[in-house]
Motif scaffolding. Structure first.
Motif, PDB file in Angstrom:
ATOM      1  N   SER A  97       0.818  -1.214   0.000  1.00 38.95           N
ATOM      2  CA  SER A  97       0.000   0.000   0.000  1.00 38.95           C
ATOM      3  C   SER A  97       0.853   1.266   0.000  1.00 38.95           C
ATOM      4  CB  SER A  97      -0.914   0.014   1.223  1.00 38.95           C
ATOM      5  OG  SER A  97      -1.853  -1.035   1.165  1.00 38.95           O
ATOM      6  N   ILE A  98       0.365   2.273  -0.700  1.00 39.00           N
ATOM      7  CA  ILE A  98       0.989   3.599  -0.725  1.00 39.00           C
ATOM      8  C   ILE A  98       0.514   4.366   0.500  1.00 39.00           C
ATOM      9  CG2 ILE A  98       1.207   5.743  -2.031  1.00 39.00           C
ATOM     10  CD1 ILE A  98       0.374   4.022  -4.535  1.00 39.00           C
ATOM     11  N   VAL A  99       1.456   4.932   1.265  1.00 38.21           N
ATOM     12  CA  VAL A  99       1.082   5.648   2.481  1.00 38.21           C
ATOM     13  C   VAL A  99       1.248   7.161   2.350  1.00 38.21           C
ATOM     14  CG1 VAL A  99       1.492   3.681   3.993  1.00 38.21           C
ATOM     15  CG2 VAL A  99       3.380   5.235   3.478  1.00 38.21           C
ATOM     16  N   ALA A 100       1.979   7.626   1.330  1.00 41.01           N
ATOM     17  CA  ALA A 100       2.122   9.069   1.116  1.00 41.01           C
ATOM     18  C   ALA A 100       2.607   9.330  -0.299  1.00 41.01           C
ATOM     19  CB  ALA A 100       3.097   9.686   2.122  1.00 41.01           C
ATOM     20  N   GLN A 113       5.183   1.613   2.963  1.00 43.55           N
ATOM     21  CA  GLN A 113       5.404   1.407   4.389  1.00 43.55           C
ATOM     22  C   GLN A 113       6.873   1.188   4.724  1.00 43.55           C
ATOM     23  OE1 GLN A 113       2.743  -1.294   6.368  1.00 43.55           O
ATOM     24  NE2 GLN A 113       0.995  -0.712   5.103  1.00 43.55           N
ATOM     25  N   ASP A 114       7.682   0.692   3.776  1.00 44.41           N
ATOM     26  CA  ASP A 114       9.088   0.441   4.072  1.00 44.41           C
ATOM     27  C   ASP A 114      10.008   0.784   2.905  1.00 44.41           C
ATOM     28  OD1 ASP A 114       8.348  -1.544   2.345  1.00 44.41           O
ATOM     29  OD2 ASP A 114       8.911  -3.210   3.654  1.00 44.41           O
ATOM     30  N   ASN A 135       6.948   2.498   8.263  1.00 45.18           N
ATOM     31  CA  ASN A 135       6.293   3.807   8.354  1.00 45.18           C
ATOM     32  C   ASN A 135       4.834   3.677   7.931  1.00 45.18           C
ATOM     33  OD1 ASN A 135       5.878   6.596   8.549  1.00 45.18           O
ATOM     34  ND2 ASN A 135       6.792   7.027   6.551  1.00 45.18           N
ATOM     35  N   PRO A 136       4.040   2.892   8.672  1.00 38.55           N
ATOM     36  CA  PRO A 136       2.664   2.636   8.246  1.00 38.55           C
ATOM     37  C   PRO A 136       1.767   3.869   8.216  1.00 38.55           C
ATOM     38  CG  PRO A 136       3.031   1.815  10.473  1.00 38.55           C
ATOM     39  CD  PRO A 136       4.375   2.188   9.924  1.00 38.55           C
ATOM     40  N   LYS A 137       2.105   4.898   8.998  1.00 38.99           N
ATOM     41  CA  LYS A 137       1.284   6.112   9.025  1.00 38.99           C
ATOM     42  C   LYS A 137       1.660   7.100   7.929  1.00 38.99           C
ATOM     43  CE  LYS A 137       0.339   5.906  13.993  1.00 38.99           C
ATOM     44  NZ  LYS A 137       0.455   6.637  15.296  1.00 38.99           N
ATOM     45  N   GLY A 138       2.703   6.803   7.172  1.00 40.57           N
ATOM     46  CA  GLY A 138       3.092   7.699   6.086  1.00 40.57           C
ATOM     47  C   GLY A 138       3.628   9.025   6.566  1.00 40.57           C
TER      48      GLY A 138
END
Length: 369
Positions: A97-100, A113-114, A135-138
């Protein structure tokens, strides 16, 4: 404000463009673009839920990521979308998943996330990729100017260190040890000179000089822990740089970076004295910044930016100019608020709510405080 908001709220994500002239929100139904000055709805597209929507200045280019409510809106797919033609220009697919997502006129940054990917935005050619800590919260920050174009990401899962990466020259710039606790929020000034950091404790906000990787200012937001939802610098002008923070306390905090040389004789009595006057190594007194109390309910996630800073009056050699600050706030409950903060030449602050917009109904309601 990233796509980490709860689906119980109407706003899944919200972001301002690079010059704060427009902002865009993503909902369960689609996304909407608004004019920041008037609150007017400029564009609307109802095609499903979006967790990330980023706008390139005032152009027709958007970078959008679905919230995964249906296969065509996978959180692993980035779409570069043209609002004029209503068509996708390019699609980029990833394994996770894209987080940012961040962008400027030459670079496109995609954060997983990584891992982080850097693209040339014109050709959408990949220029570099590197591994990151989980970095799951982006959590990230980006300075869109081409002269000081940096990307900042967490550098540790156990403490508040920051990796600063030069996006134009494609190499790591520095690593900054900012806090003992892990990071909660980051912000780079528009010109890439400063980076602001907050940890999960949320009591101290630090500002570092990017070029030297050194701490330049420390601000005490409060005594009790609070979740920092957003940090944002105002436009860089002749006046001292100003930083704002929104948090789970429901209030907006405004700090001035000032100029240690010009403030040497005014350090204890003024709002603009909310800086370290003679040293840059100690925390400051918490009483010398402005707090806009109860702008949102406690625990309501919000994203605050300083859209304008205007000089008021003519400063003398012994006095600082007053200024008028325009602060815009978007909350996950679906409201856009604009506050004016006036600071007199005697450094006395006054603020009020100028207007409030229901982003789902797009009706402007004028209010005062």
């Amino acid at each position: 404000m990233s796509g980490q908001s709860s689906s119980t709220h109407p706003i899944l994500c919200a972001s301002f463009n690079q010059d704060f002239s427009c902002f865009v929100v993503g909902t369960m139904d689609g996304f909407r673009i608004f004019d920041s000055n008037s609150g007017k709805l400029l564009y609307e597209r109802a095609v499903g839920a979006f967790s990330i929507v980023e706008m390139l200045f005032s152009t027709s280019l958007l970078a959008i990521v679905g919230a995964g409510e249906q296969p065509s809106l996978s959180p692993r797919r980035l779409v570069l979308f043209n609002t004029v033609s209503g068509k996708a220009l390019r699609e980029l697919n990833f394994l996770t998943s894209i987080v940012a997502v961040r962008l400027n006129r030459e670079r496109l940054v995609v954060v997983l996330q990584d891992k982080a990917y850097i693209y040339d935005i014109d050709s959408v050619t990949i220029l570099d990729t590197f591994d990151t800590v989980p970095n799951p919260k982006g959590i990230c920050a980006f300075s869109p100017c081409l002269e000081g174009c940096f990307l900042a990401l967490p550098a540790s899962s156990t403490k508040g260190s920051v990796l600063v990466y030069n996006v134009m020259e494609l190499h790591p710039h520095c690593e900054i040890d900012a806090h003992r606790s892990t990071l909660a929020s980051l912000a780079l000034s528009p010109n890439g000179i400063y980076i602001a950091t907050a940890s999960e404790q949320g009591t101290i906000i630090r500002v570092h000089l990017v070029s030297e990787a050194t701490k330049h200012f420390s601000f005490r937001r409060g005594t009790y822990p609070s979740t920092i939802y957003s940090l944002s610098f105002g436009p860089s002008l002749e006046l001292p740089d100003i930083l704002t923070a929104s948090s789970s306390s429901g209030s907006i905090h405004v700090f001035s970076l000032g100029n240690p040389l010009s403030l040497r004789n005014r350090r204890s009595s003024s709002f603009l004295g909310a800086v370290l006057p003679d040293t840059v190594n100690e925390a400051i007194d918490p009483t010398h910044h402005v707090v806009l109390h109860n702008t949102n309910g406690a625990g309501v996630k919000s994203h605050a930016v300083i859209r304008k800073v205007e000089k008021v009056g003519t400063p003398s050699q012994s006095e600082l100019a007053g200024c008028r600050v325009t602060i815009s706030v978007i909350s996950v409950t679906g409201y856009f608020q604009e506050y004016s903060l006036s600071i007199s030449e005697q450094q006395e602050p006054q603020w009020r709510l100028e207007r409030e917009v229901n982003l789902l109904a797009a009706n402007i309601m004028v209010a005062t405080k």
